[in-house]
Design a protein around this motif. Structure first.
Motif, PDB file in Angstrom:
ATOM      1  N   GLN A 199       0.828  -1.213   0.000  1.00  0.00           N
ATOM      2  CA  GLN A 199       0.000   0.000   0.000  1.00  0.00           C
ATOM      3  C   GLN A 199       0.861   1.261   0.000  1.00  0.00           C
ATOM      4  O   GLN A 199       0.535   2.252  -0.666  1.00  0.00           O
ATOM      5  CB  GLN A 199      -0.929   0.000   1.214  1.00  0.00           C
ATOM      6  N   LEU A 200       1.976   1.224   0.730  1.00  0.00           N
ATOM      7  CA  LEU A 200       2.871   2.374   0.726  1.00  0.00           C
ATOM      8  C   LEU A 200       3.528   2.520  -0.644  1.00  0.00           C
ATOM      9  O   LEU A 200       3.676   3.641  -1.160  1.00  0.00           O
ATOM     10  CB  LEU A 200       3.933   2.222   1.817  1.00  0.00           C
ATOM     11  N   ALA A 201       3.928   1.396  -1.243  1.00  0.00           N
ATOM     12  CA  ALA A 201       4.525   1.441  -2.581  1.00  0.00           C
ATOM     13  C   ALA A 201       3.548   2.057  -3.580  1.00  0.00           C
ATOM     14  O   ALA A 201       3.938   2.873  -4.433  1.00  0.00           O
ATOM     15  CB  ALA A 201       4.921   0.036  -3.018  1.00  0.00           C
ATOM     16  N   LYS A 202       2.306   1.694  -3.492  1.00  0.00           N
ATOM     17  CA  LYS A 202       1.292   2.254  -4.391  1.00  0.00           C
ATOM     18  C   LYS A 202       1.178   3.758  -4.203  1.00  0.00           C
ATOM     19  O   LYS A 202       1.100   4.523  -5.180  1.00  0.00           O
ATOM     20  CB  LYS A 202      -0.053   1.578  -4.132  1.00  0.00           C
ATOM     21  N   ALA A 203       1.166   4.203  -2.941  1.00  0.00           N
ATOM     22  CA  ALA A 203       1.070   5.633  -2.655  1.00  0.00           C
ATOM     23  C   ALA A 203       2.295   6.391  -3.147  1.00  0.00           C
ATOM     24  O   ALA A 203       2.204   7.573  -3.512  1.00  0.00           O
ATOM     25  CB  ALA A 203       0.884   5.862  -1.155  1.00  0.00           C
TER      26      ALA A 203
END
Length: 742
Positions: free
Chosen positions: A502-506
């Motif tokens: 999720q952090l990578a996506k953000a």
């Protein structure tokens, strides 16, 4: 001032301090039933705290629970009645003995240096945020304590006659021993005390330094040392010399495992003597600087009022309407959620470096005591919502630890990684904070540290089982020890990988997003359709057999699981509950299995992986009313306003944060997913004052509109628009407005 006027002044002072929400806090909640909280005086997130210490010595009928009893990780137990002093470094709600050191004890009459004999029963206890008092029955001494961020202040009211104040460096809750002291003058003493070996990790030891100062010069003083064990070489046996050797007027440094000092006074009737004690994790000089900066003079009322004001300011971020009992439960829960992590830096910014020797320096708060296996689930989301300014600095501290040691914290204690519990919870805490809008930190350094833990196959401090996890998609059960928990470890890794995704996506890292999303979904490899459980599996892909899903229910070792059984972990896939529902046979089967967890007694209110289970009904259409029913039932069954008002170990505020969220009617089910599950609140109304430096809204109001209906479900609206699902995203919530349950 005579005793009547003293008590009258204290009563008037207490009344004046009772105006804010702190008046509803009862620090005695959680001091029984293994809650492991303490009723001592502590500033919000303060390094120092001053607590009564009653877990050593005394007759069994006075102290049935001793400090070395199994699971006794508390400096104070409500059932105990024999007090041996007031400790100045304490932990709240932890599972292993630690700290509880630097004990001050007032006595009178003939000088006695043996704590088994100089201890006393006590009566008339009172406690409130930043304050504790009791009368020591044996001596007719009134003891009162308060604190600042880094210092404690004690005020002892003595009868006429020969009186003493003892500083015992031998007693403590910690498993570590050793200390030193030096009497500087008739009114000052300095030294250090070792702490460490938390949860029996012997490599983790640190000194904590102190300087204590008295409000008047002692008429007599000295130090003592309990004589060490001795060996008869010829007979080849070891004995113990229980003699306590006094050193009257001693002004040289004194070291040992069981040492202390006394200061004696010829007191008048109702004479008050105050003792300041400052602490530091870097040096005696800094302990003195902390003391000089935070206590100028001996002004007990002022120090206490400062603590009250600090608590009221933070507790006041939430205004609630409800019964007196509900207010006591809610504000005490919020209070316990704000004790840890605590600051560790000195007033000049010095702090102990993480995972190495030496001293760092910071211009802002440096936090310590990260019980992240517990607190990443709800304490840090609660801080992100109500105190984003504090959570920002906690995230910065965690990232700084990674820069210093190479690893994000797992269970960090005073600059030491204890490696307690399993998984990679620092990753989840930081990613979740970022996604909730806490972004003023070095996210690139944090992300790099997350990737290291998720990929380094040798000497991996956070994920020691990473190589087989990467090869198999799970941690195999083959070589696990009695408390390794292959299934539990795998599930924690999946949650961490989901958070990285999720952090990578953000951050626009699409390839990483895809990679870690796939890794997070490997939980399916541990799902056993025959039992409906997430079950231990061997390297060869075979299920562990025989398999008893109830083994571990009483904390006995259970292959695959940590502090629980297969039922406790059955639904611990918070990042993909819809996927788990499908694996379980669909909505109806999932609800039946969820009900069975509660109805068979396999839900554990004190076990962190399953504390989200009451909220999982929200994922099934038309079943959200069951969440309300379960949550209210659990609050009624396990929480209250007595010393046993917590169901077990508070785990540095985790159970308290669960209660605070649950009483408000919203809960953060999934780290890395910023939706809150919504359900009918227990409180009549809640107003949360949001920090407009972080969030666009200034306040969020939660109202429970009672229409007199007996229906078991609610219509939920947000800003007068009916919600189609019983969830609300954090980003929408912090725009402010009103949630109404009807």
């Amino acid at each position: 001032m005579n005793r009547f006027l003293t008590l009258l002044a204290g009563a008037l002072c207490s009344a004046a301090m009772a105006a804010g929400p702190g008046q509803y806090v009862d620090p005695f909640i959680g001091t029984s039933n293994f809650g492991a909280t303490h009723p001592g005086a502590q500033y919000p997130h303060g390094l120092a705290s001053v607590s009564p210490f009653n877990v050593a010595f005394g007759q069994p009928e006075l102290n049935p629970f001793e400090k070395d009893d199994a699971w006794n990780s508390r400096v104070y137990i409500h059932e105990n009645q024999f007090l041996t002093g007031f400790s100045h470094l304490n932990l709240s709600g932890v599972g292993c003995p630690e700290a509880g050191v630097m004990l001050l004890m007032p006595t009178r009459g003939e000088l006695n240096l043996n704590p088994e004999e100089y201890g006393s029963t006590y009566s008339g206890e009172r406690a409130s945020p930043g304050y504790y008092s009791a009368r020591l029955d044996k001596y007719d001494i009134q003891a009162e304590v308060t604190s600042t961020l880094r210092t404690g202040l004690s005020r002892f009211t003595f009868p006429a006659g020969q009186s003493h104040i003892l500083l015992n460096l031998g007693l403590g809750l910690t498993n570590e021993t050793g200390g030193s002291l030096e009497i500087v003058s008739e009114r000052e003493i300095q030294g250090m005390r070792n702490i460490g070996t938390f949860c029996y990790h012997s490599e983790n030891v640190r000194p904590v330094y102190f300087v204590a100062r008295f409000s008047r010069a002692a008429d007599d003083f000295g130090a003592w040392k309990k004589m060490p064990r001795y060996r008869n070489v010829e007979a080849d046996w070891v004995g113990f010399n229980d003699k306590i050797k006094p050193y009257a007027g001693y002004r040289h440094p004194l070291s040992g495992d069981d040492i202390g000092a006394w200061f004696s006074f010829d007191t008048q009737k109702d004479e008050q003597i105050q003792v300041q004690l400052g602490i530091s994790f870097t040096s005696i000089e800094n302990a003195r600087a902390n003391l000089n900066a935070e206590q100028r003079g001996f002004d007990f009322a002022s120090v206490r009022q400062s603590a009250v004001d600090a608590w009221d300011m933070l507790l006041g971020r939430a205004e609630i309407e409800g019964t007196r009992q509900q207010k006591t439960m809610f504000y005490t829960a919020l209070y316990h959620s704000l004790l840890h992590p605590n600051i560790i830096q000195d007033v000049n910014g010095d702090y102990p470096l993480m995972g190495q020797h030496g001293t760092g320096n910071t211009k802002e708060n440096r936090y310590s005591v990260y019980s992240l296996w517990d607190t990443h689930r709800n304490v840090h989301p609660l801080l992100s919502l109500l105190y984003p300014d504090i959570q920002t600095q906690m995230v910065r501290s965690a990232v700084a630890m990674a820069k210093e040691s190479g690893w994000l914290p797992k269970w960090e204690l005073y600059g030491m990684e204890t490696q307690v519990m399993v998984g990679d919870p620092g990753t989840a805490m930081i990613a979740d904070s970022y996604l909730r809008g806490i972004r003023d930190f070095d996210v690139d350094a944090a992300y790099e540290a997350m990737l290291r833990a998720a990929s380094q196959t040798e000497n991996n401090l956070l994920r020691p089982e990473i190589e087989e996890y990467l090869n198999l998609g799970y941690v195999p059960v083959d070589d696990e020890g009695p408390y390794d928990g292959s299934v539990a470890t795998s599930l924690e890794y999946y949650v961490a990988d989901y958070n990285i995704a999720q952090l990578a996506k953000a951050l626009g890292k699409e390839e990483d997003y895809q990679t870690f999303s796939r890794r997070a979904n490997n939980y399916r490899k541990l799902y056993d359709p025959a039992t409906g459980m997430l079950r231990p599996k061997n390297r060869n892909g075979q299920w562990l057999s025989p398999f008893d899903p109830e083994l571990g229910r009483n904390f006995e070792p259970a292959p695959g699981y940590i502090e629980g059984n297969a039922w406790n972990y059955r639904f611990y896939v918070p990042h993909d509950t819809p996927g788990l529902i499908q694996l379980s046979g669909g909505d109806e089967a999932f609800v039946e299995q969820l009900d069975a967890t509660f109805d068979t007694g396999n839900f554990d209110m004190t076990n962190e992986p399953d504390i989200t289970y009451p909220f999982l009904y929200n994922f099934v259409e038309g079943q959200a009313w069951r969440t309300t029913q379960r949550v209210h039932q659990l609050i009624d069954q396990y929480f209250g306003t007595g010393p046993d008002g917590l169901p077990g170990n508070d785990d540095t505020g985790t159970l308290s944060a669960w209660l605070a969220f649950s009483m408000m009617g919203l809960y953060p089910v999934t780290p890395g997913n910023t939706d809150y599950a919504l359900f009918t609140p227990l409180l009549d109304s809640v107003t949360l004052h949001l920090n407009t430096q972080y969030y666009p809204g200034s306040r969020l109001v939660i109202n429970k509109a009672d229409t007199g209906s007996t229906e078991q479900h609610s219509d939920i609206s947000f800003n007068e628009r009916k919600l189609m699902r019983p969830f609300l995203d954090h980003k929408a919530l912090v725009k402010g407005g009103e949630i109404t349950f009807k």
